[in-house]
Structures are given as C-alpha cells and as structure tokens.
Motif scaffolding. Structure first.
Motif, mmCIF file in Angstrom:
data_model
loop_
_atom_site.group_PDB
_atom_site.id
_atom_site.type_symbol
_atom_site.label_atom_id
_atom_site.label_comp_id
_atom_site.label_asym_id
_atom_site.label_seq_id
_atom_site.Cartn_x
_atom_site.Cartn_y
_atom_site.Cartn_z
ATOM 1 N N GLY A 152 0.812 -1.204 0.000
ATOM 2 C CA GLY A 152 0.000 0.000 0.000
ATOM 3 C C GLY A 152 0.845 1.253 0.000
ATOM 4 N N VAL A 153 0.391 2.248 0.791
ATOM 5 C CA VAL A 153 1.112 3.517 0.850
ATOM 6 C C VAL A 153 1.201 3.990 2.287
ATOM 7 C CG1 VAL A 153 0.469 4.279 -1.474
ATOM 8 C CG2 VAL A 153 -0.984 4.896 0.480
ATOM 9 N N ASP A 154 2.246 4.784 2.533
ATOM 10 C CA ASP A 154 2.384 5.544 3.771
ATOM 11 C C ASP A 154 2.305 7.021 3.423
ATOM 12 O OD1 ASP A 154 2.858 3.177 5.148
ATOM 13 O OD2 ASP A 154 5.036 3.365 5.009
ATOM 14 N N VAL A 155 1.637 7.784 4.266
ATOM 15 C CA VAL A 155 1.575 9.242 4.100
ATOM 16 C C VAL A 155 2.092 9.869 5.382
ATOM 17 C CG1 VAL A 155 0.144 11.248 3.603
ATOM 18 C CG2 VAL A 155 -0.420 9.023 2.569
ATOM 19 N N ALA A 156 3.254 10.519 5.279
ATOM 20 C CA ALA A 156 3.875 11.148 6.444
ATOM 21 C C ALA A 156 3.586 12.641 6.415
ATOM 22 C CB ALA A 156 5.384 10.906 6.438
ATOM 23 N N PHE A 157 3.091 13.176 7.535
ATOM 24 C CA PHE A 157 2.764 14.595 7.621
ATOM 25 C C PHE A 157 3.922 15.349 8.260
ATOM 26 C CE2 PHE A 157 -1.367 12.340 8.023
ATOM 27 C CZ PHE A 157 -1.891 12.728 6.797
ATOM 28 N N GLU A 158 4.156 16.545 7.771
ATOM 29 C CA GLU A 158 5.221 17.395 8.290
ATOM 30 C C GLU A 158 4.591 18.538 9.077
ATOM 31 O OE1 GLU A 158 8.320 16.518 7.829
ATOM 32 O OE2 GLU A 158 7.876 14.894 6.404
ATOM 33 N N GLY A 159 4.997 18.718 10.313
ATOM 34 C CA GLY A 159 4.448 19.799 11.115
ATOM 35 C C GLY A 159 3.126 19.418 11.747
ATOM 36 N N HIS B 213 -12.340 4.847 4.268
ATOM 37 C CA HIS B 213 -11.311 5.032 3.232
ATOM 38 C C HIS B 213 -11.029 6.491 2.904
ATOM 39 C CE1 HIS B 213 -15.195 5.176 1.205
ATOM 40 N NE2 HIS B 213 -14.619 5.699 0.134
ATOM 41 N N VAL B 214 -11.704 7.441 3.505
ATOM 42 C CA VAL B 214 -11.519 8.865 3.187
ATOM 43 C C VAL B 214 -11.076 9.622 4.429
ATOM 44 C CG1 VAL B 214 -12.623 10.981 2.390
ATOM 45 C CG2 VAL B 214 -13.223 8.789 1.327
ATOM 46 N N LEU B 215 -9.997 10.409 4.262
ATOM 47 C CA LEU B 215 -9.532 11.283 5.333
ATOM 48 C C LEU B 215 -9.551 12.729 4.852
ATOM 49 C CD1 LEU B 215 -6.369 9.508 6.855
ATOM 50 C CD2 LEU B 215 -8.720 9.493 7.717
ATOM 51 N N GLY B 216 -9.967 13.624 5.753
ATOM 52 C CA GLY B 216 -9.791 15.049 5.540
ATOM 53 C C GLY B 216 -8.815 15.562 6.577
ATOM 54 N N VAL B 217 -7.681 16.130 6.111
ATOM 55 C CA VAL B 217 -6.631 16.548 7.034
ATOM 56 C C VAL B 217 -6.190 17.969 6.699
ATOM 57 C CG1 VAL B 217 -5.811 14.175 7.309
ATOM 58 C CG2 VAL B 217 -4.732 15.654 5.610
ATOM 59 N N SER B 218 -5.683 18.653 7.699
ATOM 60 C CA SER B 218 -5.071 19.973 7.506
ATOM 61 C C SER B 218 -3.655 19.917 8.034
ATOM 62 C CB SER B 218 -5.867 21.054 8.241
ATOM 63 O OG SER B 218 -7.164 21.187 7.697
ATOM 64 N N VAL B 219 -2.730 20.414 7.234
ATOM 65 C CA VAL B 219 -1.313 20.422 7.588
ATOM 66 C C VAL B 219 -0.780 21.829 7.339
ATOM 67 C CG1 VAL B 219 0.923 19.309 7.294
ATOM 68 C CG2 VAL B 219 -1.169 18.051 6.725
ATOM 69 N N GLY B 220 -0.352 22.484 8.416
ATOM 70 C CA GLY B 220 0.185 23.826 8.263
ATOM 71 C C GLY B 220 -0.767 24.792 7.602
ATOM 72 N N GLY B 221 -2.062 24.623 7.837
ATOM 73 C CA GLY B 221 -3.051 25.521 7.258
ATOM 74 C C GLY B 221 -3.485 25.149 5.855
ATOM 75 N N PRO C 125 -9.304 3.191 -1.800
ATOM 76 C CA PRO C 125 -10.439 2.494 -2.412
ATOM 77 C C PRO C 125 -11.536 2.219 -1.381
ATOM 78 C CG PRO C 125 -8.358 1.442 -2.999
ATOM 79 C CD PRO C 125 -8.049 2.421 -1.913
ATOM 80 N N PRO C 126 -12.793 2.221 -1.811
ATOM 81 C CA PRO C 126 -13.875 1.837 -0.896
ATOM 82 C C PRO C 126 -13.592 0.452 -0.301
ATOM 83 C CG PRO C 126 -14.777 2.778 -2.903
ATOM 84 C CD PRO C 126 -13.312 2.626 -3.135
ATOM 85 N N GLY C 127 -13.794 0.334 0.997
ATOM 86 C CA GLY C 127 -13.492 -0.908 1.681
ATOM 87 C C GLY C 127 -12.133 -0.917 2.340
ATOM 88 N N ALA C 128 -11.267 0.003 1.935
ATOM 89 C CA ALA C 128 -9.946 0.106 2.556
ATOM 90 C C ALA C 128 -10.061 0.938 3.830
ATOM 91 C CB ALA C 128 -8.946 0.727 1.594
ATOM 92 N N ALA C 129 -8.987 0.967 4.592
ATOM 93 C CA ALA C 129 -8.972 1.740 5.836
ATOM 94 C C ALA C 129 -7.632 2.428 5.981
ATOM 95 C CB ALA C 129 -9.222 0.818 7.032
ATOM 96 N N TRP C 130 -7.627 3.506 6.764
ATOM 97 C CA TRP C 130 -6.393 4.222 7.100
ATOM 98 C C TRP C 130 -6.019 3.886 8.541
ATOM 99 C CZ3 TRP C 130 -3.549 6.523 3.486
ATOM 100 C CH2 TRP C 130 -4.167 6.928 2.293
ATOM 101 N N VAL D 215 0.119 8.069 8.382
ATOM 102 C CA VAL D 215 -1.032 7.190 8.187
ATOM 103 C C VAL D 215 -0.703 6.227 7.057
ATOM 104 C CG1 VAL D 215 -2.708 8.871 9.012
ATOM 105 C CG2 VAL D 215 -2.153 8.792 6.581
ATOM 106 N N SER D 216 -1.272 5.042 7.140
ATOM 107 C CA SER D 216 -0.987 3.995 6.166
ATOM 108 C C SER D 216 -2.277 3.332 5.729
ATOM 109 C CB SER D 216 -0.052 2.933 6.765
ATOM 110 O OG SER D 216 1.148 3.500 7.221
ATOM 111 N N SER D 217 -2.238 2.811 4.513
ATOM 112 C CA SER D 217 -3.358 2.019 4.025
ATOM 113 C C SER D 217 -2.823 0.913 3.134
ATOM 114 C CB SER D 217 -4.354 2.869 3.245
ATOM 115 O OG SER D 217 -5.405 2.057 2.740
#
Length: 825
Positions: free
Chosen positions: A206-213, A223-231, A239-244, A252-254
C-alpha cells in the motif's frame, strides 16, 4: 510512400500505429532519423536533407546533454524537454516540481507535496524584488537560498527502497507519471499541471503518508480522510473498503484493500461538502492529457481544446477537477466553480469536466512595415550597411544565437532596401543570409563531418543541435526556440523572394528540421517531441531545458519566444504549408497573451502588491524575477522582453496605456531619465516607445539617435519610428480574415495593412467592414476616417459562460492581490 492517417500536424491525436510504422521504417533503413527517404546508408555520419545535410555524429565543437535518461525501457527518444516536469528525466529523483497549484519533489523518502500559497518577497536570489549584481551566479549555485520545498506531506511505498531512482513511465501534453520499484513492489505517481489531485498506483503493498508539522484530522470515514497540515487542506482517498491506520500519529498507512490505487487532493477549504465533491472525482484517474487547436481565420481567433483521458478506478470517470490559469479562465466559455487556488500566476479557478475550450484573439503579423512614410536619408542608411566589408559579424560571439541575430538585422533591411529602390543592397543582404545558411546547412567538407558551423542530430534525446551554440543550448537543451526562430525567420525572407530555395528538395528540408526541433506540431513524430519549448497548459514556453534549479524552469525573453513562433507563421505562409502556419498561429497567440498576462501583467491582476514592480524580466516555475541572466540593469530587463522589434511586435502596443506605464517603470528604475547610459539597446527601447508615443520616439531619433542592439540598424530604426509616426499605433480592436495583417490608428483614422503570400489576388475583409485587395506577393494598405472611435485600450471582451463578462482580459478591473492572492480592491 505517404498515408494521411499517419501525418496529423493539425494538433489531432496521433494513433500508436504512426509511431510504430515510423520505427519500423527506421529499423529497416528505409528512412533516416530525420525523416528523409534513404537509398543508401553508406555514409552513416552524414544525412542528406535535400540540397543540404546534417551530421549524425557529435562534431568537435559541440557539447552533449546527459547520456543517462531516467525513463523506463518502454519509453524511447524523442524525449520531451523544457517543461515543468522534465527534471525527472535528468536526475535519479527530481528538483522541485512547480505544478501549480501544487508543488512537489521526488525525494528518497517519497513524493513530497505542498501548496505554496504565500508569496515570499526578498528572500531568494531568484527574484522577489531583490536585484543583485551576482544574480546569474547565485541562481546557479547549489547552496542558493531557495532550496527544496517545505512539504506538507510525503507519500511513499513501504517496500520501495529509498535509493531507487524515479523513472518516467508515461507522459501527456501537461501530465507525467513516474515509477519507483524494488523487486515486486512499485509506486507510480501521476502529476498533472493545474490539477489539485496526485494519483498513485502500487504493486506489492500500500502507501504511507507522512505529515510534516502540525496536523489535524477533521474527517475520518473508513477510506476517506480530511486533514489539515500547516493551514493547507487535503483529502486522502483510498479504495472503498480500505482503511487508514495510524490516524492519531504523524504517519497514516493504508493497504488499499489490495486494489493498489489511492489519490491525494489539495482542497480549497476544509469542509465536508468540499471533501465530498472532491471524493466524487477522486477515482477518475487522469491517464493522458491532450491539447488540440484550430485557427479560425474568419474570426481571427485560436480555439484550443484541453482534454483529459480518464480511467475509473471506482464509480464513474466522466470528469475531473482542474485549476485554470488566468489566460485560460478569461478565455473560456465553460462554467467555472466558485473554488479557486492561488499560484505564482495569479488566482486559478476550478473547472469540473473532462474537457474545456479557450478562444484567444489573433491580431496578425507582418513580414515588414509598409512604405507609408517619408523617412529622411533612408537610402543613405541602407547604403551604409551595404558598404560594410562583412555583413555577418562575430564581434559579440559566434554560434547559433549570434548568427541568428545577424540574420535579423539583414532580413529587416532587405525589404527596406527594396522600398528605396536599392535592389543591389537587398540582393547583397539576402545573399549574405543565403551563404551563411547554406554553410551551416551542409555538415561535411570533402566527405568528413565539419568541426563547426553545422547542425547534428542527437538520437539519444531526439534533438537537432548546432555546433557551436552557446548558452547551454546543446548540453542543457536550453533556448532552442530563441536561437532557431531567427534562422527560420531568415529562411522565410528568402522564401518570400526565392521560393525555389525554400523547396524541400533544396534547403527547405533543413529549415523544416529546425522547425520540428523547437516547435514540432506532430506528437506522432518519431524524431522530435511535440512542442519542445512550449508548455501547452502554461500557455508559454520555457527556455530551461531541464528545469534543474530549485525555482524550476524559467524564461527570460518572452519576446524572442514570440519571435520564434512568428517565424513559423511566416515560413508556413510563404511556403504554402498551412499546417505549420496554423501551428505557428496557435503558438504565437498563446505566447503573446501569456506575455501580456505574466511578464507585463497589463491587466494589473496577477502580480501581488508585495511585488515591488509592475512587470517581470523573467518568469520562473516558482515566481518572477526583475532581472536578466546577464545583468540587473533596467534597460536590459525591459529590452530583453521587447526585442527583436519587427512586424510581429505590435502586441506590445495593443494597450497603449499599459505600454506607456511599462516605459515609465523602465525610466523609474533607470535613474529616471531617457539617456540609457548602458547603450546596448537604445534603438530597441525607442522602437518600443514608438508603439505608444511615436511622436516622442521620432523626436529622439531626430535629435539624439544612438545605435544599440546587435540585430538593429539605423535604417530599420528610422523606418520603424517614422512609419508608426505616420500611421499611428496598433489597433487590436479590428481583425482580418488573413494571417498577415495589422491595423493602426492615428486619432480617428485607421490604416489597414495586409500581405498576400499567395500566387493569386486576395480580397481581405476587416471586422469593421473595410475591404482591401492585395496582389500576389504584395503588401497593400488603405486608410479610413471615422467621425469618432472608442478609446485606445486594446480591450478584448472576456470570454465567459455567464452573463457577467467580468473585467477585461487586457485592461482588467480585478485590481492587485495580496501575498495570498486575495483581491485588495
């Protein structure tokens, strides 16, 4: 041996068979790499092209671009260069990628992504208002203060090693896909100019998503995230059915539910409604991007279609979201949303769909100005040049650029010599051009490849280089349009009076190779990429071949790019090649409107208040610079975006007030007077002034004339200034149904000019009802007086899908914007 289905030059999408067909002929030795049919391959080092030849080996006085290209094996030459993403081909990872509205960089850790929503003024040697004496050195330095982007997030594959390169796997007209792989694990990322989406496909995990700050998750639903990073706000769509997993941490990873795809989107705001709207388009992956164009002669307009090829990973794939640059948003009738992003080019509103269309007005060019004024001592000025011992001069340098500047001087002089009935001078000027062109267009002496003064084909990249060139044009593939535009324009002047010389069987074949190298309109060509220098979505060219600086690609001389595409119009029209002519009109028209929007900002809409100038000398992927590569003198900064002055330059005077304001800025930044102590470009500067105040320019000429630019002459300066003083300034409110025309206005009197390159009489219709008959191979003029005419503001109505036409595309009422792109008025 020709099949029309394999030779689309009108901008239509070529099918794969064209590329496969040509490669088969190449492999079998039926044709050469230049496209010429070959009876024998006895001399592999020399390629005959009509009466001329090019080399197929590297000459002694040439440098080469990198021999290692970072692309998958399935891709082959010709490779694109001079675009926002081509740094990916030049290095194992990448420099900063200024995608707009996003910026990204391929690092060992993955794809770093950010949203540069604030202008930074005065902090970097690239621009931001700070003029320094060591500008060129500072931007080329590896420790320049503008370094890697500061990412909001980095997307990676957990099983792809950090030291593997990113290889270009596919590309469209304004999109690219790269791949990084380790064994069975791979990550493909697709980046698209204007798009708020980045698309990822994986194998082996899958994938990893690393946030800075500082990060906050404001929406979490399987399967859907809404995030804010540094404004800055993002949507992550698995994909539907997946999880974070790991939502409470910095990574975060999926596993993507085994589907192997995910998209990340920059959101214009953090709200569930916006997130949901983006989610509905998040699974329509962009797999290709294609531009097509049409020159509508009756309306003197260029109609351009931008099309996205979409693949449904889930649900429907009928539309995506893309952000339009100002030159597109003002010129489309398609409905735009209320969402928008800020960018270095100004506000970018969002469009939802799979295709949108723009229409840009074309207002003609001329091969030269008419004989419309009594110019004192003009014949003497022509004779002064004719009497020179050497017409091709090298005192400013040799190579393709300086040789081209020589051509510009002579091609401007030849028609003037004819107007003063000095046929001998005209013949000498053209013979000098012809002799130099034929020297360079022949690659061998006594059967051996010459060391210098020739062209050679590099089959590693798929490019035609000269030897010598200069300015990194061979080793870095910089500036080909700047250089070759002068050559094609010179060849067009010969074609005007000697069509036999310009035939493909004579020397026109080599000219066509120059055209194909920097402005090839056929994406199915097996030897040259589509539009090497021109970036279709950005609407203008890039001079930098690789974009290997932190601020991305750049272009200094918008006017030399415009000159290069005007050369295509002339060459196509004068040789009867409508496909090349129409491609030239498409490129010229877009480059002109981009220059007015982004270099000159004549609508006063795109540059923010924090920028301390009203124009720019250079446009970068990251922003702007009030500078040149060779000095920081205001005379150079302005002149490099005027020159060469000729029958393609009238756009500089379409908006008379804006042209006067640009002149005032030049004076303000050059000690406030008109002495121009540098003296390099004095004649060019005053020729520009003649486009808005010809009476002032004539006064200067009569009292203080001083020579300047290498490509200029006193005869041309006198002819230009006195002609405009007689006929007035360019009037862009009137169009014509022929490609070579212009309209001028002095008070309430219009002067109409048209050139007819055909063998038969032409009847030209102007949009205000004026008619003009032009004989074959002739220029004609007529005048018409009106009781009154509207003010000279160079205005074109804004194209819009609503009843509200908004502010004008050229004069505008949008006002300045602050650092974040928010209107201040």
């Amino acid at each position: 041996m020709e099949d029309d289905s394999y030779t689309p030059i009108d901008g239509s999408r070529s099918n794969v068979r064209r590329r496969t067909w040509l490669k088969g002929l190449l492999a079998g030795g039926v044709i050469t790499a230049t496209g010429s049919f070959n009876a024998s391959a006895a001399d592999a080092d020399i390629e005959r092209v009509g009466a001329g030849s090019i080399a197929r080996v590297t000459p002694g006085e040439a440098s080469v671009p990198p021999r290692t290209i970072y692309a998958v094996d399935e891709l082959s030459s010709p490779y694109p260069t001079n675009d926002w993403w081509t740094t990916l081909l030049w290095r194992p990872l990448s420099e900063n990628l200024w995608i707009h509205p996003l910026a990204a960089r391929v690092t060992e850790a993955g794809l770093a992504v950010t949203y540069p929503d604030e202008w930074q003024v005065g902090d970097a040697p690239f621009s931001w208002g700070e003029r320094t004496d060591d500008f060129a050195e500072s931007v080329s330095s590896p420790d320049a203060s503008t370094g890697p982007i500061d990412p909001d997030l980095t997307v990676s594959h957990p099983h792809v090693d950090a030291d593997v390169p990113a290889e270009v796997a596919d590309y469209g007209d304004w999109s690219v896909t790269y791949r990084r792989s380790s064994g069975d694990a791979s990550l493909d990322a697709t980046l698209t100019q204007g798009s708020p989406f980045v698309y990822f496909e994986t194998t082996g995990g899958g994938v990893d998503v690393a946030f800075e700050g500082e990060v906050s998750v404001w929406h979490e639903r399987s399967h859907v995230l809404g995030v804010s990073v540094g404004g800055h706000h993002y949507g992550l769509f698995a994909p539907p059915g997946a999880a974070w997993e790991g939502v409470d941490g910095d990574v975060v990873s999926s596993r993507l539910d085994g589907e192997g795809y995910v998209s990340v989107a920059l959101l214009p705001e953090a709200s569930p409604d916006v997130l949901n709207a983006y989610r509905r388009r998040a699974y329509a992956f962009v797999t290709d991007t294609t531009v097509t164009w049409e020159y509508d002669a009756e309306r003197s307009a260029v109609v351009t279609d931008y099309e996205f090829e979409l693949e449904a990973k889930h649900g429907r794939a009928d539309e995506t979201l893309t952000a339009l640059y100002p030159h597109q948003a003002k010129r489309t009738g398609d409905e735009l949303s209320d969402w928008s992003y800020v960018s270095p080019r100004g506000e970018m509103p969002v469009y939802a769909g799979s295709r949108f269309t723009t229409e840009l007005p074309y207002r003609g060019i001329l091969p030269f100005l008419p004989d419309a004024a009594d110019v004192p001592n003009l014949a003497d000025h022509v004779e002064a040049v004719e009497s020179e011992d050497t017409l091709i001069r090298d005192w400013q340098g040799d190579g393709t650029y300086w040789t081209g500047k020589n051509f510009e001087r002579l091609l401007q002089l030849a028609p003037i010599a004819e107007q003063v009935d000095d046929g001998a001078a005209a013949e000498r000027f053209r013979n000098a051009i012809r002799d130099e062109l034929e020297t360079w267009f022949s690659a061998a002496s006594d059967g051996d490849v010459d060391e210098r003064d020739l062209f050679w084909y590099d089959d590693v990249w798929g490019t035609l280089n000269g030897a010598p060139m200069g300015f990194g044009a061979d080793a870095d593939l910089n500036d080909h349009h700047f250089h070759y535009g002068y050559w094609v324009k010179a060849a067009a002047e010969l074609a005007r009076v000697d069509p036999q010389w310009a035939r493909e069987e004579a020397y026109g074949g080599v000219v066509d190779l120059l055209v194909r190298d920097y402005a090839n309109p056929d994406r199915g060509d097996s030897q040259y990429p589509l539009f090497r220098n021109f970036s279709p979505y950005a609407g203008h060219s890039w001079a930098s071949g690789s974009g290997e600086l932190p601020a991305g690609c750049n272009q200094e001389s918008s006017s030399e790019a415009i000159n290069a595409y005007a050369a295509l119009i002339l060459w196509g029209e004068l040789t009867g090649d409508e496909e090349i002519r129409d491609a030239g009109i498409y490129l010229y028209t877009h480059e002109v409107h981009a220059a007015l929007e982004y270099w000159f900002d004549i609508a006063n809409e795109n540059l923010p208040d924090a920028w301390p100038y009203d124009s720019a000398g250079m446009v970068w992927g990251r922003g702007y610079a009030y500078a040149t590569w060779f000095n920081q003198d205001a005379e150079s900064i302005h002149a490099i975006n005027y020159l060469p002055i000729g029958g393609h330059s009238f756009y500089l005077g379409w908006n008379r007030d804006a042209a006067s304001a640009n002149w005032a800025e030049l004076l303000d930044n050059d000690d406030g007077d008109e002495t121009f102590d540098l003296g390099w470009y004095t004649d060019v500067l005053w020729e520009f002034r003649a486009l808005s105040a010809p009476d002032e320019a004539r006064s200067w000429y009569e009292t203080e004339y001083a020579a300047g630019d290498f490509a200029e002459s006193r005869a041309h300066a006198a002819h230009w200034i006195h002609t405009l003083d007689a006929v007035g300034v360019p009037d862009a409110s009137v169009s014509a149904d022929t490609p070579l025309y212009s309209v001028f206005r002095d008070g309430n009197v219009r002067t109409y000019v048209a050139y007819n390159a055909a063998d038969e009489r032409s009847d030209v219709s102007f949009s205000d009802g004026t008619e003009l008959t032009v004989g074959p191979g002739e220029m004609a003029t007529t005048t018409r007086a009106f009781e009154s005419l509207p003010p000279m503001d160079g205005a074109f109505p804004r194209v819009t899908g609503s009843d509200d036409a908004g502010s004008d595309a050229n004069t505008g009422s949008g006002g300045k914007r602050d650092e974040r792109g928010t209107p201040t008025e």
